[in-house]
Design a protein around this motif. Structure first.
Motif, short mmCIF file in Angstrom:
data_model
loop_
_atom_site.label_atom_id
_atom_site.label_comp_id
_atom_site.label_asym_id
_atom_site.label_seq_id
_atom_site.Cartn_x
_atom_site.Cartn_y
_atom_site.Cartn_z
N UNK A 18 0.81 -1.22 0.00
CA UNK A 18 0.00 0.00 0.00
C UNK A 18 0.84 1.26 0.00
N UNK A 19 2.13 1.13 0.30
CA UNK A 19 3.04 2.28 0.28
C UNK A 19 4.03 2.17 -0.87
N UNK A 50 2.18 2.53 -4.61
CA UNK A 50 1.83 3.93 -4.96
C UNK A 50 3.05 4.82 -5.10
N UNK A 51 4.09 4.58 -4.27
CA UNK A 51 5.29 5.39 -4.38
C UNK A 51 5.95 5.21 -5.73
N UNK A 52 6.05 3.96 -6.21
CA UNK A 52 6.65 3.71 -7.52
C UNK A 52 5.81 4.33 -8.63
N UNK A 76 1.85 -4.49 -9.74
CA UNK A 76 0.42 -4.26 -9.88
C UNK A 76 -0.33 -5.58 -9.70
N UNK A 77 -1.26 -5.65 -8.77
CA UNK A 77 -1.92 -6.93 -8.46
C UNK A 77 -2.82 -7.39 -9.60
N UNK A 78 -2.99 -8.72 -9.69
CA UNK A 78 -3.89 -9.30 -10.68
C UNK A 78 -5.33 -8.99 -10.30
#
Length: 415
Positions: free
Chosen positions: A171-172, A175-177, A247-249
């Motif tokens: 969750x951190x 988004x940071x990337x 990125x999650x499936x």
């Protein structure tokens, strides 16, 4: 009949079914129909149809059975027409099975797998197309999609590969990337906007040159240990990203569709709001229509150029982020853009630089890319024909009078 009854009968209105259509309602539907027939959307549909028809002729030329039956068409023309139909029907059926639904699949989940592949391929095309289309609306040509994707992908990969950040939660870290990648793309495109605003340098030349600069900057980073190059390797490629930055499936391990598509949908909604509901979007459109009139109205044209290129670069940068963080086996490589930076120009043109139009144009080109492989594998048709169809779409889009003449569409002047 008495005079009173006659007056009452004369004053009573006719039945509702017999009442004439009010002029306002008639004019409304006439205006709607005219806007449809004269609008750019119908021209885009006509361009697609013409491109598919020309592509069908090329399929006939490349089919061996069609060429064989053409040799004795005078003796048995039915063989030629049957072979032609089989070639065209087989090609586009394979394109459908490879991009929408595989009718030969054993179960429903296997059948919809091509659709998920189309959505996966469409996501970066939509993101990059939004970046190009937004610049178009502001009166600029963002031809630097390749460099913006490379720099954004490299920046996002640097964050995703960092072992010092691997302790962060998804969750951190993720988004940071994404944010760092978008900022890199924004700054790279913003440089072209700043040069145009300050010096008047043409953004087409600047962005094309920045493509080369971005390519060799990424090549330098991938050729140096300690930067992006994979440890123990001499190839210009990075290691896969950390699991916390992937990125999650969306549909599980069975499908390749990941959250990058949701990112593209969110970007479409943002661009629609920006262009149609915000003051900044109004300035973009005003400058794009007439920068001299916008300057007279008090709009700072230079700042508008910079702001438009910053946002456009961020959107294109998200396409590069999507390429790097999309799967666990991916990483940063020199070919991460996969030609998307230039395909995005076609997507933006087909979508008429409107967010919703770009969304559907991206889906169409994603379907071409997904179904083209099956068309080549099952029917033996070169996948390059799909590229020719895409190019023909741009060609016909650049000639609206030709499309209107073929389909007999009215023009505004005729109306």
């Amino acid at each position: 009949m008495s005079d009173d009854n006659a007056a009452t009968a004369q004053a009573s209105p006719p039945p509702e079914s017999e009442q004439p259509t009010p002029p306002e309602q008639h004019n409304y539907w006439h205006t709607v129909l005219r806007s449809i027939t004269q609008g750019n959307a119908l021209v885009a549909v006509g361009a697609i149809i013409l491109a598919v028809l020309v592509g069908s002729l090329m399929i006939l030329f490349t089919d061996e059975e069609v060429r064989t039956t053409f040799g004795y068409i005078g003796a048995r023309p039915s063989d030629f027409f049957a072979a032609s139909w089989n070639a065209i029907e087989g090609a586009y059926s394979a394109l459908f099975r490879g991009s929408v639904y595989n009718t030969n699949a054993d179960d429903f989940l296997s059948g919809i797998r091509p659709l998920t592949e189309t959505l996966k391929y469409a996501a970066p095309l939509i993101l990059a197309g939004l970046g190009v289309g937004l610049a178009f609306r502001a009166g600029m040509f963002n031809i630097g999609g390749q460099g913006q994707m490379l720099l954004a992908g490299g920046a996002a990969g640097w964050i995703a590969l960092s072992e010092s950040l691997s302790s962060l939660t998804i969750w951190i870290h993720l988004p940071l990337a994404i944010i760092v990648g978008a900022l890199a793309g924004a700054l790279w495109a913003g440089l072209a906007g700043l040069l145009k605003a300050r010096t008047g340098a043409h953004e087409v030349i600047v962005t094309i040159m920045l493509n080369y600069v971005g390519y060799y900057l990424l090549f330098f980073a991938l050729s140096r240990q300690g930067l992006l190059q994979q440890p123990g390797s001499s190839n210009p490629k990075s290691a896969p990203a950390q699991d916390t930055a992937i990125l999650p499936d969306l549909l599980g391990d069975r499908f390749n569709l990941h959250a990058g598509f949701l990112l593209a949908v969110a970007a479409v909604a943002f661009c629609w709001w920006l262009l149609n509901r915000s003051a900044l979007g109004y300035r973009f459109r005003a400058v794009g229509e007439n920068p001299h009139a916008a300057r007279t109205a008090g709009i700072d044209v230079g700042r508008t150029y910079v702001a438009a290129m910053l946002i456009a670069g961020a959107l294109v940068g998200l396409a590069g982020v999507n390429q790097v963080l999309g799967t666990v086996t991916s990483g940063v490589a020199l070919d991460l853009d996969s030609g998307i930076g230039f395909d995005a120009i076609t997507v933006a043109l087909l979508g008429r630089s409107r967010p919703i139009g770009i969304f559907f144009a991206g889906l169409l080109f994603g379907a071409f890319k997904s179904g083209g492989f099956l068309m080549q594998a099952s029917e033996g048709i070169p996948v390059d024909i799909v590229l020719v169809v895409q190019s023909l779409i741009v060609l016909f889009l650049a000639a609206p009078p030709l499309v209107r003449a073929v389909f007999r569409l009215p023009t505004k002047e005729a109306a």
